[in-house]
Design a protein around this motif. Structure first.
Motif, PDB file in Angstrom:
ATOM      1  N   GLY A  12       0.784  -1.231   0.000  1.00 49.18           N
ATOM      2  CA  GLY A  12       0.000   0.000   0.000  1.00 49.18           C
ATOM      3  C   GLY A  12       0.810   1.273   0.000  1.00 49.18           C
ATOM      4  O   GLY A  12       0.255   2.365   0.076  1.00 49.18           O
ATOM      5  N   ASN A  13       2.125   1.158  -0.081  1.00 51.81           N
ATOM      6  CA  ASN A  13       2.997   2.331  -0.147  1.00 51.81           C
ATOM      7  C   ASN A  13       3.319   2.637  -1.605  1.00 51.81           C
ATOM      8  O   ASN A  13       3.196   1.774  -2.470  1.00 51.81           O
ATOM      9  N   VAL A  14       3.770   3.832  -1.865  1.00 55.87           N
ATOM     10  CA  VAL A  14       4.175   4.193  -3.223  1.00 55.87           C
ATOM     11  C   VAL A  14       5.437   3.419  -3.575  1.00 55.87           C
ATOM     12  O   VAL A  14       6.396   3.384  -2.801  1.00 55.87           O
ATOM     13  N   MET A  15       5.427   2.779  -4.741  1.00 57.61           N
ATOM     14  CA  MET A  15       6.577   1.999  -5.197  1.00 57.61           C
ATOM     15  C   MET A  15       7.780   2.900  -5.413  1.00 57.61           C
ATOM     16  O   MET A  15       7.653   4.010  -5.928  1.00 57.61           O
ATOM     17  N   GLY A  16       8.942   2.405  -5.039  1.00 58.75           N
ATOM     18  CA  GLY A  16      10.172   3.145  -5.287  1.00 58.75           C
ATOM     19  C   GLY A  16      10.368   3.430  -6.764  1.00 58.75           C
ATOM     20  O   GLY A  16      10.880   4.476  -7.144  1.00 58.75           O
ATOM     21  N   GLY A  17       9.943   2.513  -7.618  1.00 56.96           N
ATOM     22  CA  GLY A  17      10.078   2.705  -9.062  1.00 56.96           C
ATOM     23  C   GLY A  17       9.270   3.887  -9.573  1.00 56.96           C
ATOM     24  O   GLY A  17       9.670   4.555 -10.530  1.00 56.96           O
ATOM     25  N   ALA A  18       8.132   4.168  -8.940  1.00 52.22           N
ATOM     26  CA  ALA A  18       7.332   5.326  -9.335  1.00 52.22           C
ATOM     27  C   ALA A  18       8.075   6.619  -9.000  1.00 52.22           C
ATOM     28  O   ALA A  18       8.155   7.539  -9.821  1.00 52.22           O
ATOM     29  N   ILE A  19       8.648   6.665  -7.800  1.00 49.46           N
ATOM     30  CA  ILE A  19       9.414   7.846  -7.389  1.00 49.46           C
ATOM     31  C   ILE A  19      10.663   7.976  -8.258  1.00 49.46           C
ATOM     32  O   ILE A  19      11.040   9.071  -8.680  1.00 49.46           O
ATOM     33  N   ILE A  42      19.360   6.129  -6.252  1.00 48.67           N
ATOM     34  CA  ILE A  42      18.478   6.906  -5.399  1.00 48.67           C
ATOM     35  C   ILE A  42      18.470   6.252  -4.022  1.00 48.67           C
ATOM     36  O   ILE A  42      18.522   5.030  -3.909  1.00 48.67           O
ATOM     37  N   SER A  43      18.449   7.062  -2.995  1.00 46.19           N
ATOM     38  CA  SER A  43      18.346   6.571  -1.623  1.00 46.19           C
ATOM     39  C   SER A  43      17.065   7.136  -1.039  1.00 46.19           C
ATOM     40  O   SER A  43      16.855   8.345  -1.051  1.00 46.19           O
ATOM     41  N   PHE A  44      16.230   6.272  -0.550  1.00 44.10           N
ATOM     42  CA  PHE A  44      14.973   6.702   0.043  1.00 44.10           C
ATOM     43  C   PHE A  44      15.180   6.911   1.531  1.00 44.10           C
ATOM     44  O   PHE A  44      15.427   5.964   2.273  1.00 44.10           O
ATOM     45  N   LEU A  45      15.100   8.158   1.955  1.00 47.30           N
ATOM     46  CA  LEU A  45      15.334   8.492   3.349  1.00 47.30           C
ATOM     47  C   LEU A  45      14.034   8.577   4.137  1.00 47.30           C
ATOM     48  O   LEU A  45      14.041   8.565   5.348  1.00 47.30           O
ATOM     49  N   LEU A  46      12.912   8.685   3.417  1.00 51.17           N
ATOM     50  CA  LEU A  46      11.606   8.719   4.056  1.00 51.17           C
ATOM     51  C   LEU A  46      10.580   8.258   3.036  1.00 51.17           C
ATOM     52  O   LEU A  46      10.863   8.162   1.850  1.00 51.17           O
ATOM     53  N   ASP A  47       9.411   7.962   3.509  1.00 54.37           N
ATOM     54  CA  ASP A  47       8.343   7.506   2.629  1.00 54.37           C
ATOM     55  C   ASP A  47       7.774   8.711   1.882  1.00 54.37           C
ATOM     56  O   ASP A  47       6.936   9.430   2.400  1.00 54.37           O
ATOM     57  N   ALA A  48       8.252   8.920   0.653  1.00 49.51           N
ATOM     58  CA  ALA A  48       7.831  10.082  -0.137  1.00 49.51           C
ATOM     59  C   ALA A  48       6.372  10.006  -0.527  1.00 49.51           C
ATOM     60  O   ALA A  48       5.758  11.003  -0.866  1.00 49.51           O
ATOM     61  N   GLY A  49       5.801   8.845  -0.494  1.00 51.43           N
ATOM     62  CA  GLY A  49       4.413   8.691  -0.909  1.00 51.43           C
ATOM     63  C   GLY A  49       3.492   8.328   0.231  1.00 51.43           C
ATOM     64  O   GLY A  49       2.539   7.603   0.062  1.00 51.43           O
ATOM     65  N   HIS A  50       3.763   8.825   1.426  1.00 49.51           N
ATOM     66  CA  HIS A  50       2.915   8.544   2.575  1.00 49.51           C
ATOM     67  C   HIS A  50       1.471   8.874   2.238  1.00 49.51           C
ATOM     68  O   HIS A  50       1.189   9.777   1.470  1.00 49.51           O
ATOM     69  N   GLU A  51       0.561   8.149   2.824  1.00 51.46           N
ATOM     70  CA  GLU A  51      -0.867   8.273   2.513  1.00 51.46           C
ATOM     71  C   GLU A  51      -1.379   9.711   2.619  1.00 51.46           C
ATOM     72  O   GLU A  51      -2.316  10.091   1.946  1.00 51.46           O
ATOM     73  N   ALA A  52      -0.751  10.526   3.467  1.00 52.84           N
ATOM     74  CA  ALA A  52      -1.207  11.913   3.633  1.00 52.84           C
ATOM     75  C   ALA A  52      -0.914  12.766   2.404  1.00 52.84           C
ATOM     76  O   ALA A  52      -1.473  13.832   2.240  1.00 52.84           O
ATOM     77  N   HIS A  53      -0.041  12.309   1.540  1.00 52.52           N
ATOM     78  CA  HIS A  53       0.340  13.093   0.377  1.00 52.52           C
ATOM     79  C   HIS A  53      -0.426  12.632  -0.846  1.00 52.52           C
ATOM     80  O   HIS A  53      -0.483  11.454  -1.149  1.00 52.52           O
TER      81      HIS A  53
END
Length: 117
Positions: free
Chosen positions: A52-59, A85-96
């Protein structure tokens, strides 16, 4: 590829041919100039992984798209040879509801996530 100081319409016309980013992923150019681009993507269910999180590939697609825009204004046609790319936080959190990235080319070469909703 594009002249210095192109209009957004000129940028969009060229990058409309990047069909995976624009049609499949929904990436859009917000603004662009030589060495700098702001692009965004409206998040939808198609961008989510099995958890249910945004896929890293989308970002990553959005990041690659922003890089392409920033590197191809006022320059010869340019492609990347190596990217990471390094993911330091959930860029696609549900609030966004969307993700907006600002790409700046060297010397920093950094990709920044704008904190907008």
């Amino acid at each position: 590829m594009l002249p210095d100081n192109p209009t957004r319409d000129q940028i969009e016309a060229v990058f409309a041919n990047d069909r995976f980013a624009t049609q499949a992923a929904g990436c859009r150019v917000v603004e662009g100039e030589r060495g700098r681009a702001v692009c965004e993507m409206e998040l939808a269910d198609i961008h989510k992984n099995a958890m249910g999180n945004v896929m890293g590939g989308a970002i990553f697609t959005l990041a690659d798209f922003a890089l392409a825009v920033s590197c191809n204004i006022g320059e010869e046609p340019t492609v990347s040879v190596d990217s990471n790319i390094s993911f330091l936080l959930d860029a696609g959190h549900e609030a966004h509801r969307h993700v907006r990235l600002r790409q700046t080319r060297p010397p920093s070469g950094l990709l920044h996530r704008d904190r907008q909703r």
